[in-house]
Design an enzyme around this catalytic site. Structure first.
Site, PDB file in Angstrom:
ATOM      1  CG  ASP A  35      -2.156   0.882   1.019  1.00 30.19           C
ATOM      2  OD1 ASP A  35      -3.263   0.312   0.910  1.00 30.19           O
ATOM      3  OD2 ASP A  35      -2.026   2.128   0.916  1.00 30.19           O
ATOM      4  CG  ASP A  49       2.062   6.035  -5.739  1.00 25.79           C
ATOM      5  OD1 ASP A  49       1.506   6.861  -4.997  1.00 25.79           O
ATOM      6  OD2 ASP A  49       1.685   5.806  -6.916  1.00 25.79           O
ATOM      7  CG  ASN A 110     -21.607  -0.811  -7.570  1.00 27.54           C
ATOM      8  OD1 ASN A 110     -22.244   0.212  -7.823  1.00 27.54           O
ATOM      9  ND2 ASN A 110     -20.885  -0.930  -6.454  1.00 27.54           N
ATOM     10  CE1 TYR A 143     -13.340   3.300  -7.650  1.00 28.34           C
ATOM     11  CE2 TYR A 143     -15.749   3.350  -7.620  1.00 28.34           C
ATOM     12  CZ  TYR A 143     -14.550   2.728  -7.288  1.00 28.34           C
ATOM     13  OH  TYR A 143     -14.574   1.547  -6.588  1.00 28.34           O
TER      14      TYR A 143
HETATM   15  P1  NAI Z   1      -9.954   2.046   0.370  1.00 26.20           P
HETATM   16  O1  NAI Z   1      -9.945   3.433  -0.178  1.00 26.20           O
HETATM   17  O2  NAI Z   1     -10.278   1.853   1.791  1.00 26.20           O
HETATM   18  O3  NAI Z   1      -8.540   1.358   0.096  1.00 26.20           O
HETATM   19  C1  NAI Z   1      -7.794   1.607  -1.068  1.00 26.20           C
HETATM   20  C2  NAI Z   1      -6.327   1.514  -0.687  1.00 26.20           C
HETATM   21  O4  NAI Z   1      -5.551   1.757  -1.847  1.00 26.20           O
HETATM   22  C3  NAI Z   1      -5.918   2.547   0.361  1.00 26.20           C
HETATM   23  O5  NAI Z   1      -5.314   1.926   1.488  1.00 26.20           O
HETATM   24  C4  NAI Z   1      -4.950   3.453  -0.363  1.00 26.20           C
HETATM   25  O6  NAI Z   1      -3.883   3.930   0.466  1.00 26.20           O
HETATM   26  C5  NAI Z   1      -4.439   2.542  -1.464  1.00 26.20           C
HETATM   27  N1  NAI Z   1      -3.973   3.316  -2.602  1.00 26.20           N
HETATM   28  C6  NAI Z   1      -4.614   4.348  -3.222  1.00 26.20           C
HETATM   29  N2  NAI Z   1      -3.871   4.835  -4.208  1.00 26.20           N
HETATM   30  C7  NAI Z   1      -2.718   4.099  -4.222  1.00 26.20           C
HETATM   31  C8  NAI Z   1      -1.537   4.148  -5.018  1.00 26.20           C
HETATM   32  N3  NAI Z   1      -1.404   5.060  -5.995  1.00 26.20           N
HETATM   33  N4  NAI Z   1      -0.582   3.258  -4.760  1.00 26.20           N
HETATM   34  C9  NAI Z   1      -0.701   2.348  -3.765  1.00 26.20           C
HETATM   35  N5  NAI Z   1      -1.791   2.267  -2.955  1.00 26.20           N
HETATM   36  C10 NAI Z   1      -2.781   3.144  -3.206  1.00 26.20           C
HETATM   37  O7  NAI Z   1     -10.935   1.219  -0.564  1.00 26.20           O
HETATM   38  P2  NAI Z   1     -11.642  -0.188  -0.250  1.00 26.20           P
HETATM   39  O8  NAI Z   1     -13.023   0.059   0.139  1.00 26.20           O
HETATM   40  O9  NAI Z   1     -10.758  -0.982   0.612  1.00 26.20           O
HETATM   41  O10 NAI Z   1     -11.677  -0.825  -1.713  1.00 26.20           O
HETATM   42  C11 NAI Z   1     -10.598  -1.616  -2.192  1.00 26.20           C
HETATM   43  C12 NAI Z   1     -10.742  -1.773  -3.696  1.00 26.20           C
HETATM   44  O11 NAI Z   1     -11.977  -2.388  -3.987  1.00 26.20           O
HETATM   45  C13 NAI Z   1     -10.712  -0.462  -4.455  1.00 26.20           C
HETATM   46  O12 NAI Z   1     -10.062  -0.655  -5.701  1.00 26.20           O
HETATM   47  C14 NAI Z   1     -12.176  -0.163  -4.703  1.00 26.20           C
HETATM   48  O13 NAI Z   1     -12.358   0.615  -5.863  1.00 26.20           O
HETATM   49  C15 NAI Z   1     -12.739  -1.555  -4.859  1.00 26.20           C
HETATM   50  N6  NAI Z   1     -14.146  -1.629  -4.475  1.00 26.20           N
HETATM   51  C16 NAI Z   1     -14.476  -1.607  -3.146  1.00 26.20           C
HETATM   52  C17 NAI Z   1     -15.795  -1.691  -2.771  1.00 26.20           C
HETATM   53  C18 NAI Z   1     -16.191  -1.784  -1.328  1.00 26.20           C
HETATM   54  O14 NAI Z   1     -17.366  -2.002  -1.066  1.00 26.20           O
HETATM   55  N7  NAI Z   1     -15.280  -1.643  -0.367  1.00 26.20           N
HETATM   56  C19 NAI Z   1     -16.865  -1.735  -3.779  1.00 26.20           C
HETATM   57  C20 NAI Z   1     -16.397  -1.749  -5.143  1.00 26.20           C
HETATM   58  C21 NAI Z   1     -15.071  -1.709  -5.455  1.00 26.20           C
HETATM   59  C1  15L Z   2     -17.489   1.389  -4.539  1.00 27.72           C
HETATM   60  O1  15L Z   2     -16.996   1.139  -5.636  1.00 27.72           O
HETATM   61  C2  15L Z   2     -16.717   2.056  -3.465  1.00 27.72           C
HETATM   62  O2  15L Z   2     -15.336   1.779  -3.546  1.00 27.72           O
HETATM   63  C3  15L Z   2     -17.225   1.692  -2.086  1.00 27.72           C
HETATM   64  O3  15L Z   2     -16.642   2.589  -1.142  1.00 27.72           O
HETATM   65  C4  15L Z   2     -18.760   1.768  -2.025  1.00 27.72           C
HETATM   66  O4  15L Z   2     -19.139   3.095  -2.145  1.00 27.72           O
HETATM   67  C5  15L Z   2     -19.383   0.927  -3.114  1.00 27.72           C
HETATM   68  O5  15L Z   2     -18.808   1.174  -4.385  1.00 27.72           O
HETATM   69  C6  15L Z   2     -20.908   1.130  -3.250  1.00 27.72           C
HETATM   70  O6  15L Z   2     -21.388   1.278  -4.353  1.00 27.72           O
HETATM   71  O7  15L Z   2     -21.573   1.086  -2.216  1.00 27.72           O
END
Ligand code: NAI
Ligand code: 15L
Length: 274
Positions: A35, A49, A110, A143
């Site tokens: 991360d 990164d 989604n 996004y």
């Molecule tokens: P989050 O925002 O909590 O975690 C994303 C992580 O990626 C963060 O720890 C951040 O520091 C890291 N990051 C961001 N830019 C970076 C870079 N340039 N280089 C290295 N690390 C970087 O998001 P979450 O909720 O954990 O989601 C994880 C993945 O799943 C994301 O790709 C998100 O789009 C996808 N996702 C998540 C959903 C959910 O319900 N949590 C729903 C749909 C998709």
């Molecule tokens: C996503 O893609 C986001 O990363 C997550 O934070 C939620 O917002 C989710 O979709 C959602 O649609 O609820």
């Protein structure tokens, strides 16, 4: 492909990454964490990164597979999305190709299909009313556009380089559903781990796209491609329904923010705070 054991988890400091760090080792994986943010309780994690190609190359060296969660997870200005999600995902795929990694599980969303009208009908919906996996992509944000790009990138790397991907269009993966919309797209963390495990271990996936959710009574989409990987969800958001609907009211068919799969991302997306 032999069953993967060593798996690089990008985005390991994030919400989903933290949940999966807790759950995936139970399936026997040795996780390598990456991360851009430090992970306090994981001193061995790689702080890098997605723009750092040399660090990515080193991070993927020797792993059997990658779960790619890192990136901007909400809406942001295009330039930021371009760097983190589009160029960053490309950099990771290039590193994986160069180091001969066989499979990536890509956290799509989604929101790659967020403008798709949400299905209407009874609860549960008839199977033919569910949103199919081959519905045209309709991103609701920059996004969502970056997730659409990621799916195309994955297809290209399969067709051209034989690098396999399961693109998981995740709904909402949080400990509990917190909105009426989430009743339809919620993926419990335990089901999330089940789905990632299935995506890592299924044979011959090529590039497979699946929706990522639990077996919710109010499901909007078709989980067939996920089930074909061997995914057998065990959870359902329904126990949360009565309370959430009492607090928030049922979805209003005349409200545009509630008319599409992407919900409020269509009208008023949450903005990435960094
Ligand atoms: P989050 O925002 O909590 O975690 C994303 C992580 O990626 C963060 O720890 C951040 O520091 C890291 N990051 C961001 N830019 C970076 C870079 N340039 N280089 C290295 N690390 C970087 O998001 P979450 O909720 O954990 O989601 C994880 C993945 O799943 C994301 O790709 C998100 O789009 C996808 N996702 C998540 C959903 C959910 O319900 N949590 C729903 C749909 C998709
Ligand atoms: C996503 O893609 C986001 O990363 C997550 O934070 C939620 O917002 C989710 O979709 C959602 O649609 O609820």
């Amino acid at each position: 492909m032999p069953a993967p054991r060593t798996v690089l988890l990008t985005g390991a400091a994030g919400g989903l990454g933290t949940l999966m760090r807790g759950l995936l080792p139970e399936y026997g994986y040795a996780l390598r964490l990456l991360d851009v943010r430090p992970i306090e309780d994981a001193p061995g994690a790689i702080a890098a990164d997605l723009s750092d190609r040399a660090a990515l190359r080193e991070a993927v060296r020797g792993v059997d597979a990658i779960i790619h969660l890192a990136g901007i997870s909400l809406e942001a200005p295009f330039e930021k999305i371009l760097k983190a999600n589009i160029e960053g995902t490309y950099n990771l795929y290039e590193a994986a190709r160069e180091e001969g990694v066989g499979r990536i599980v890509f956290a799509s969303s989604n929101h790659a299909v967020g403008y798709t009208p949400r299905p209407r009908g009874g609860t549960p919906l008839d199977a033919d009313a569910l949103i199919p996996i081959d519905t045209p992509r309709r991103p609701d944000t920059f996004y969502g556009l970056s997730k659409s790009f990621g799916e195309d990138l994955a297809q290209l790397y399969w067709d051209k380089h034989g690098l396999e991907t399961v693109s998981v269009r995740i709904g909402s993966c949080f400990p509990e559903p917190t909105s009426v919309r989430m009743l339809s797209i919620w993926m419990s963390p335990a089901d999330g781990a089940r789905l990632f495990h299935a995506a890592l271990t299924a044979e011959h996936v090529g590039h497979t796209v699946v929706y990522g959710s639990s077996a919710n009574t109010r499901l909007w989409w078709d989980l067939t491609t996920a089930r074909e990987l061997g995914y057998a969800p065990r959870d359902d958001s329904e126990p949360y329904a009565e309370k959430l609907i009492a607090e928030q009211g049922d979805l209003d068919p005349d409200d545009q923010a509630q008319a599409c799969l992407g919900g409020h991302f269509v009208t008023d997306p949450p903005i990435w705070p960094y």
